[in-house]
Design a protein around this motif. Structure first.
Motif, short mmCIF file in Angstrom:
data_model
loop_
_atom_site.label_atom_id
_atom_site.label_comp_id
_atom_site.label_asym_id
_atom_site.label_seq_id
_atom_site.Cartn_x
_atom_site.Cartn_y
_atom_site.Cartn_z
N PRO A 1 0.88 -1.33 0.00
CA PRO A 1 -0.07 0.13 0.02
C PRO A 1 0.83 1.10 0.01
CG PRO A 1 0.04 -1.03 2.09
CD PRO A 1 0.66 -1.75 1.13
N LYS A 2 0.44 2.43 -0.49
CA LYS A 2 0.87 3.71 -0.42
C LYS A 2 0.88 4.50 0.86
CE LYS A 2 1.83 3.47 -5.03
NZ LYS A 2 3.41 3.54 -5.41
N GLY B 1 -0.01 7.13 1.71
CA GLY B 1 -1.27 7.86 1.69
C GLY B 1 -2.61 6.82 2.04
N THR B 2 -2.35 5.58 1.96
CA THR B 2 -3.71 4.88 2.34
C THR B 2 -3.44 4.07 3.70
OG1 THR B 2 -2.36 2.75 1.36
CG2 THR B 2 -3.85 4.41 -0.19
N ILE B 3 -2.34 4.54 4.51
CA ILE B 3 -2.11 4.02 5.76
C ILE B 3 -2.55 4.92 6.92
CG2 ILE B 3 -0.57 3.02 7.03
CD1 ILE B 3 0.85 1.90 4.58
N THR B 4 -3.54 4.52 7.84
CA THR B 4 -3.47 5.47 8.96
C THR B 4 -2.88 5.16 10.05
OG1 THR B 4 -5.83 5.95 8.10
CG2 THR B 4 -5.26 6.40 10.30
N ARG C 1 -1.23 8.91 6.63
CA ARG C 1 -2.40 9.60 7.23
C ARG C 1 -2.20 9.55 8.79
NH1 ARG C 1 -7.39 7.05 4.41
NH2 ARG C 1 -8.57 8.37 5.81
N SER D 1 0.90 -2.98 5.64
CA SER D 1 0.97 -1.82 6.16
C SER D 1 2.18 -1.73 7.27
CB SER D 1 -0.38 -1.39 6.95
OG SER D 1 -1.39 -1.35 6.17
N THR E 1 -8.03 -1.45 9.78
CA THR E 1 -6.60 -1.40 8.91
C THR E 1 -5.53 -0.52 9.54
OG1 THR E 1 -7.40 0.25 7.35
CG2 THR E 1 -7.58 -2.04 6.86
N THR E 2 -6.12 0.40 10.64
CA THR E 2 -5.43 1.39 11.28
C THR E 2 -4.11 0.62 11.90
OG1 THR E 2 -7.12 2.99 11.69
CG2 THR E 2 -5.09 3.26 12.91
#
Length: 207
Positions: A82-83, A85-88, A114, A145, A167-168
């Motif tokens: 994942p990029k 920007g897609t990971i919180t 994020r 992630s 997914t955080t």
């Protein structure tokens, strides 16, 4: 000598040692064996220096073709990571230093991540993380992630919780934490993670 043993005439019997035919035969056979071994050894040396072997020559020209490892077709594709920007990321401070979580969260945001919750670590981790940090996430984040977040803090310990939902992921800062990895090094690690080197899968005929 006289009498019946008197020798007459001008030829005398020659006294010689009996011929040893057995020794001559043995010497001849030994010489032939030595010559054969020398010839065989010469051929072997020629094969070694020319890169050919008796088996390869007998099998034909294709038997001399080298076999090399070939990359897996699936390995030619970059790994699906994942990029940022897609990971919180929740940034949690487990140290006694104030403001550390906010400073780190601000830097992660600049690097494209994020940001979720920012504050103190929960009691189970507060003042109990002796290393640089800990990365926490659900089981699904182990190969997605968490490796991406680990490019920013390579020495951090990684843990997953099978019961965790969503997914955080969490970044818990430990006592040995000083700063995130330098951005050039983190970017290089992230690029390598997105496009790993192909892995050999077996021999490939190069004929």
């Amino acid at each position: 000598m006289g009498g019946q043993y008197r020798i007459t005439g001008d030829k005398y019997p020659r006294m010689r040692r009996p011929r040893r035919r057995g020794r001559l035969v043995f010497l001849g056979a030994a010489s032939a064996a030595v010559l054969g071994m020398l010839g065989w050894g010469t051929l072997q040396l020629i094969d070694v220096f020319t890169g050919n072997s008796g088996k390869a020559s007998a099998a034909g020209p294709r038997a001399d073709c080298a076999k090399k490892a070939s990359p897996s077709p699936a390995a030619d594709k970059p790994a699906a990571v994942p990029k940022p920007g897609t990971i919180t990321v929740n940034v949690l401070n487990a140290t006694t230093r104030t403001g550390l979580a906010k400073e780190t969260a601000d830097e992660l945001k600049k690097r494209g991540f994020r940001i979720g919750d920012v504050g103190n670590a929960p009691k189970e981790y507060d003042k109990k993380v002796k290393g640089t940090g800990m990365l926490l996430g659900p089981a699904a984040a182990l190969n997605t992630s968490l490796p991406v977040l680990a490019t920013q803090l390579p020495a951090a310990e990684r843990r997953t919780d099978a019961a965790r939902q969503g997914t955080t992921v969490d970044l818990v800062l430990g006592d040995a934490f000083k700063a995130l990895a330098p951005r050039p090094a983190a970017d290089k690690a992230l690029a390598a993670l997105s496009a790993p080197e192909p892995t050999p899968t077996g021999p490939k005929n190069t004929c």
